[in-house]
Design a protein around this motif. Sequence first.
Motif, PDB file in Angstrom:
ATOM      1  N   ALA A  26      23.007 -37.931 -27.731  1.00 40.98           N
ATOM      2  CA  ALA A  26      23.516 -39.146 -28.371  1.00 40.98           C
ATOM      3  C   ALA A  26      22.930 -40.395 -27.711  1.00 40.98           C
ATOM      4  O   ALA A  26      22.552 -41.352 -28.402  1.00 40.98           O
ATOM      5  CB  ALA A  26      25.043 -39.172 -28.315  1.00 40.98           C
ATOM      6  N   ALA A  27      22.842 -40.368 -26.392  1.00 42.81           N
ATOM      7  CA  ALA A  27      22.245 -41.501 -25.676  1.00 42.81           C
ATOM      8  C   ALA A  27      20.773 -41.652 -26.049  1.00 42.81           C
ATOM      9  O   ALA A  27      20.274 -42.767 -26.216  1.00 42.81           O
ATOM     10  CB  ALA A  27      22.389 -41.313 -24.174  1.00 42.81           C
ATOM     11  N   ARG A  28      20.082 -40.528 -26.216  1.00 43.08           N
ATOM     12  CA  ARG A  28      18.670 -40.559 -26.598  1.00 43.08           C
ATOM     13  C   ARG A  28      18.506 -41.174 -27.985  1.00 43.08           C
ATOM     14  O   ARG A  28      17.615 -41.984 -28.224  1.00 43.08           O
ATOM     15  CB  ARG A  28      18.079 -39.158 -26.578  1.00 43.08           C
ATOM     16  N   GLU A  29      19.371 -40.776 -28.919  1.00 44.85           N
ATOM     17  CA  GLU A  29      19.305 -41.323 -30.277  1.00 44.85           C
ATOM     18  C   GLU A  29      19.550 -42.829 -30.281  1.00 44.85           C
ATOM     19  O   GLU A  29      18.871 -43.572 -30.998  1.00 44.85           O
ATOM     20  CB  GLU A  29      20.315 -40.623 -31.180  1.00 44.85           C
ATOM     21  N   LEU A  36      13.818 -48.295 -27.225  1.00 45.18           N
ATOM     22  CA  LEU A  36      13.699 -48.315 -25.765  1.00 45.18           C
ATOM     23  C   LEU A  36      12.983 -47.034 -25.344  1.00 45.18           C
ATOM     24  O   LEU A  36      13.598 -46.068 -24.907  1.00 45.18           O
ATOM     25  CB  LEU A  36      15.081 -48.415 -25.120  1.00 45.18           C
ATOM     26  N   MET A  37      11.681 -47.019 -25.511  1.00 45.16           N
ATOM     27  CA  MET A  37      10.915 -45.786 -25.380  1.00 45.16           C
ATOM     28  C   MET A  37      10.904 -45.221 -23.957  1.00 45.16           C
ATOM     29  O   MET A  37      10.875 -44.011 -23.779  1.00 45.16           O
ATOM     30  CB  MET A  37       9.493 -45.986 -25.895  1.00 45.16           C
ATOM     31  N   MET A  43      15.618 -39.684 -21.256  1.00 43.00           N
ATOM     32  CA  MET A  43      16.605 -38.819 -21.889  1.00 43.00           C
ATOM     33  C   MET A  43      15.994 -37.471 -22.271  1.00 43.00           C
ATOM     34  O   MET A  43      16.644 -36.436 -22.158  1.00 43.00           O
ATOM     35  CB  MET A  43      17.205 -39.487 -23.138  1.00 43.00           C
ATOM     36  N   ASP A  44      14.730 -37.481 -22.698  1.00 45.83           N
ATOM     37  CA  ASP A  44      14.041 -36.216 -22.985  1.00 45.83           C
ATOM     38  C   ASP A  44      13.959 -35.353 -21.729  1.00 45.83           C
ATOM     39  O   ASP A  44      14.199 -34.142 -21.780  1.00 45.83           O
ATOM     40  CB  ASP A  44      12.631 -36.468 -23.536  1.00 45.83           C
ATOM     41  N   MET A  45      13.639 -35.988 -20.600  1.00 40.68           N
ATOM     42  CA  MET A  45      13.571 -35.236 -19.339  1.00 40.68           C
ATOM     43  C   MET A  45      14.948 -34.696 -18.954  1.00 40.68           C
ATOM     44  O   MET A  45      15.072 -33.565 -18.482  1.00 40.68           O
ATOM     45  CB  MET A  45      13.007 -36.107 -18.225  1.00 40.68           C
ATOM     46  N   ALA A  46      15.979 -35.507 -19.173  1.00 35.43           N
ATOM     47  CA  ALA A  46      17.344 -35.062 -18.860  1.00 35.43           C
ATOM     48  C   ALA A  46      17.750 -33.894 -19.744  1.00 35.43           C
ATOM     49  O   ALA A  46      18.394 -32.937 -19.279  1.00 35.43           O
ATOM     50  CB  ALA A  46      18.319 -36.223 -19.008  1.00 35.43           C
ATOM     51  N   LEU A  47      17.373 -33.937 -21.028  1.00 30.25           N
ATOM     52  CA  LEU A  47      17.667 -32.823 -21.931  1.00 30.25           C
ATOM     53  C   LEU A  47      16.948 -31.557 -21.482  1.00 30.25           C
ATOM     54  O   LEU A  47      17.522 -30.459 -21.503  1.00 30.25           O
ATOM     55  CB  LEU A  47      17.269 -33.171 -23.362  1.00 30.25           C
ATOM     56  N   MET A  48      15.698 -31.700 -21.082  1.00 29.73           N
ATOM     57  CA  MET A  48      14.936 -30.540 -20.614  1.00 29.73           C
ATOM     58  C   MET A  48      15.572 -29.931 -19.370  1.00 29.73           C
ATOM     59  O   MET A  48      15.742 -28.713 -19.287  1.00 29.73           O
ATOM     60  CB  MET A  48      13.493 -30.946 -20.315  1.00 29.73           C
ATOM     61  N   GLN A  49      15.956 -30.780 -18.424  1.00 27.86           N
ATOM     62  CA  GLN A  49      16.566 -30.268 -17.195  1.00 27.86           C
ATOM     63  C   GLN A  49      17.919 -29.636 -17.475  1.00 27.86           C
ATOM     64  O   GLN A  49      18.274 -28.609 -16.894  1.00 27.86           O
ATOM     65  CB  GLN A  49      16.702 -31.380 -16.154  1.00 27.86           C
TER      66      GLN A  49
END
Length: 90
Positions: A26-29, A36-37, A43-49
């Motif tokens: 949700a934060a990434r969206e 805010l690229m 956030m992509d890195m956080a999702l992966m981890q």
Amino acid sequence: MADGISDMIDSNGPVGFLRLFRLISAARESASSLELMDLVRLMDMALMQTALDWEGLDAENLDERAFLNLIREKREIADRLHIHAVPNWR
């Protein structure tokens, strides 16, 4: 990892990871909609981890295809399951 998040994951197992994955998604969206690229990449890195921690895996031991499949699987689970009985940890 912050103590509150760590406690949530430890006490709820997969439910904690599911909730964390959803919150980060949700934060990434939101970051994406605000263009805010740099934050989107974080956030992509956080999702992966989170996906790796959810499965207890190490990124060093996965090839790119397995890693992408893992992320896809976790996104599908997060989108498919609706868990309402998860308390809001603060």
